[in-house]
Design an enzyme around this catalytic site. Sequence first.
Site, PDB file in Angstrom:
ATOM      1  N   LYS A 105       0.859  -1.201   0.000  1.00  0.00           N
ATOM      2  CA  LYS A 105       0.000   0.000   0.000  1.00  0.00           C
ATOM      3  C   LYS A 105       0.879   1.229   0.000  1.00  0.00           C
ATOM      4  O   LYS A 105       1.997   1.205   0.524  1.00  0.00           O
ATOM      5  CB  LYS A 105      -0.875   0.012   1.257  1.00  0.00           C
ATOM      6  CG  LYS A 105      -2.086   0.908   1.135  1.00  0.00           C
ATOM      7  CD  LYS A 105      -3.194   0.176   0.410  1.00  0.00           C
ATOM      8  CE  LYS A 105      -4.450   0.968   0.276  1.00  0.00           C
ATOM      9  NZ  LYS A 105      -5.582   0.081  -0.030  1.00  0.00           N
ATOM     10  N   TYR A 218     -19.597   8.486   0.548  1.00  0.00           N
ATOM     11  CA  TYR A 218     -20.182   8.650  -0.791  1.00  0.00           C
ATOM     12  C   TYR A 218     -19.097   8.966  -1.809  1.00  0.00           C
ATOM     13  O   TYR A 218     -19.242   9.812  -2.682  1.00  0.00           O
ATOM     14  CB  TYR A 218     -21.275   9.730  -0.767  1.00  0.00           C
ATOM     15  CG  TYR A 218     -22.444   9.412  -1.678  1.00  0.00           C
ATOM     16  CD1 TYR A 218     -23.205   8.273  -1.482  1.00  0.00           C
ATOM     17  CD2 TYR A 218     -22.775  10.251  -2.743  1.00  0.00           C
ATOM     18  CE1 TYR A 218     -24.276   7.968  -2.314  1.00  0.00           C
ATOM     19  CE2 TYR A 218     -23.845   9.960  -3.584  1.00  0.00           C
ATOM     20  CZ  TYR A 218     -24.586   8.811  -3.355  1.00  0.00           C
ATOM     21  OH  TYR A 218     -25.645   8.510  -4.197  1.00  0.00           O
ATOM     22  N   GLY A 219     -17.952   8.270  -1.665  1.00  0.00           N
ATOM     23  CA  GLY A 219     -16.885   8.367  -2.661  1.00  0.00           C
ATOM     24  C   GLY A 219     -17.142   7.334  -3.748  1.00  0.00           C
ATOM     25  O   GLY A 219     -18.300   6.957  -3.993  1.00  0.00           O
ATOM     26  N   ALA A 221     -16.610   4.062  -3.895  1.00  0.00           N
ATOM     27  CA  ALA A 221     -17.257   2.822  -3.438  1.00  0.00           C
ATOM     28  C   ALA A 221     -18.696   3.088  -2.984  1.00  0.00           C
ATOM     29  O   ALA A 221     -19.624   2.384  -3.386  1.00  0.00           O
ATOM     30  CB  ALA A 221     -16.447   2.196  -2.310  1.00  0.00           C
ATOM     31  N   TYR A 223     -20.848   5.659  -3.583  1.00  0.00           N
ATOM     32  CA  TYR A 223     -21.795   6.079  -4.626  1.00  0.00           C
ATOM     33  C   TYR A 223     -22.174   4.898  -5.525  1.00  0.00           C
ATOM     34  O   TYR A 223     -23.355   4.659  -5.786  1.00  0.00           O
ATOM     35  CB  TYR A 223     -21.219   7.223  -5.476  1.00  0.00           C
ATOM     36  CG  TYR A 223     -21.971   7.397  -6.771  1.00  0.00           C
ATOM     37  CD1 TYR A 223     -23.306   7.822  -6.756  1.00  0.00           C
ATOM     38  CD2 TYR A 223     -21.402   7.060  -8.001  1.00  0.00           C
ATOM     39  CE1 TYR A 223     -24.039   7.926  -7.935  1.00  0.00           C
ATOM     40  CE2 TYR A 223     -22.121   7.157  -9.182  1.00  0.00           C
ATOM     41  CZ  TYR A 223     -23.443   7.596  -9.142  1.00  0.00           C
ATOM     42  OH  TYR A 223     -24.167   7.674 -10.299  1.00  0.00           O
TER      43      TYR A 223
HETATM   44  N1  GLU Z   1      -7.314   0.354  -3.179  1.00  0.00           N
HETATM   45  C1  GLU Z   1      -8.084  -0.797  -3.494  1.00  0.00           C
HETATM   46  C2  GLU Z   1      -8.127  -1.752  -2.310  1.00  0.00           C
HETATM   47  O1  GLU Z   1      -7.968  -1.357  -1.170  1.00  0.00           O
HETATM   48  C3  GLU Z   1      -7.662  -1.453  -4.795  1.00  0.00           C
HETATM   49  C4  GLU Z   1      -6.241  -1.945  -4.817  1.00  0.00           C
HETATM   50  C5  GLU Z   1      -5.770  -2.396  -6.196  1.00  0.00           C
HETATM   51  O2  GLU Z   1      -6.547  -2.361  -7.138  1.00  0.00           O
HETATM   52  O3  GLU Z   1      -4.600  -2.769  -6.280  1.00  0.00           O
HETATM   53  O4  GLU Z   1      -8.398  -2.915  -2.447  1.00  0.00           O
END
Ligand code: GLU
Length: 415
Positions: A105, A218-219, A221, A223
């Site tokens: 991440k 309401y971002g 995910a 929306y």
């Molecule tokens: N940020 C998204 C998650 O937490 C997608 C991660 C991705 O597509 O690599 O799963």
Amino acid sequence: MVKLNPFEVVQKQLDKCAEILKLDPDIRAILGVPMRELHVSLPIRMDDGSIKVFQGYRVQYNDARGPMKGGIRFHPDETIDTVRALAAWMTWKCSLLDLPLGGAKGGVVCNPTKMSQGELERLSRAYIQGVRQFIGPDKDIPAPDVYTNPKIMAWMADEYSKIVGKSQFGVITGKPPCLGGSAGRSDATARGGLYTVREAAKECNINLKEATVAIQGYGNAGYNAALLCKTLLGCKIVAVSDSKGGIFSKEGLQPEAVREHKAKTGSVINFPGAKLISNEELLELEVDILFPAALENVITDKNASNIKAKIVAELANGPTIPEADDILCKNGVHVIPDFLCNAGGVTCSYFEMVQNFYMYYWDEKEIHERLDKRMSFAYHSVLNTSKKYNINMRQAAYVIAVERVVEAMKLRGWV
Ligand code: GLU
């Protein structure tokens, strides 16, 4: 919001899993820390001519099962421990969905809502410059997360392409479709979550056509969950919220109209005809399905016993703390844990990687079918494991995911 360290939450969840699996303490120790982490300082020229130094991170948690994968979050409250926790959850998420990927991440401490497009572009490019040696299409592949989007992914893919001297868009996923992005990626997190909700509704005997829904956040995910709950599952959306507050309508809300209102005014609040409620009130509403779709630590030991939803579908990462999990379980709430419920995003990112390597692209129908198959299969594996060992859904998801990571570590001779 309760200030809890999400990486401590990860440790508690992992301890529970280690206990169930009777994990070797040495293996538990390896799984409790990231393999590698990078801290970068990013000096950016702001529009007023000044220079501001931003802190950025990339945490590569575990790559036993394949290249590292995970999004980049731009957020003012980002901390290294949040990024560590999110990187750990990415590891379990990719494993649970049986993607041939490890977990990572990224994060930058910044407030994108207060930055111009030019400032954001310079920051996005500087971040890629900062982590350039650590990423690559078969090494570590970033993607969008909170406050990052396809436009930012395009700048990042372009910056990386300049570094390597060729158009290498496969370094990042969640790109716009004309730059190697996948069909169906933009609503994949929500859509994947809804496939698991559809299966959970069968398990809980809920008629989705009569079901009521509340969504916190309401971002992207939140929306898309609202829109698809209505169009795909036929549910009624009675409440939604964002960081400024929430709205409630017994008759049901129109997701697109609420989004237009938010685009115009900066928030869902004061939507005509809806009653104003707080985020806390939203979580405790009498609804069939509750989607926490914002940030971590919103369902705690303080409010868990007041949750009346039959299904809690965790589109956010880490919305429920371990103490709250026990309460929800005792009260018979069916929790679809985060790294199962929100895995549609990374699953579609994996499809994007495959298409980038192939240089051949599938249509939306193909993506939806593949996503449905993977999400439904993962949901039922978790449900069966939870029944077989008499453990809750999160523990079951952990058992499957961690077992696979441990098997890969053993086969590679790490332990
Ligand atoms: N940020 C998204 C998650 O937490 C997608 C991660 C991705 O597509 O690599 O799963």
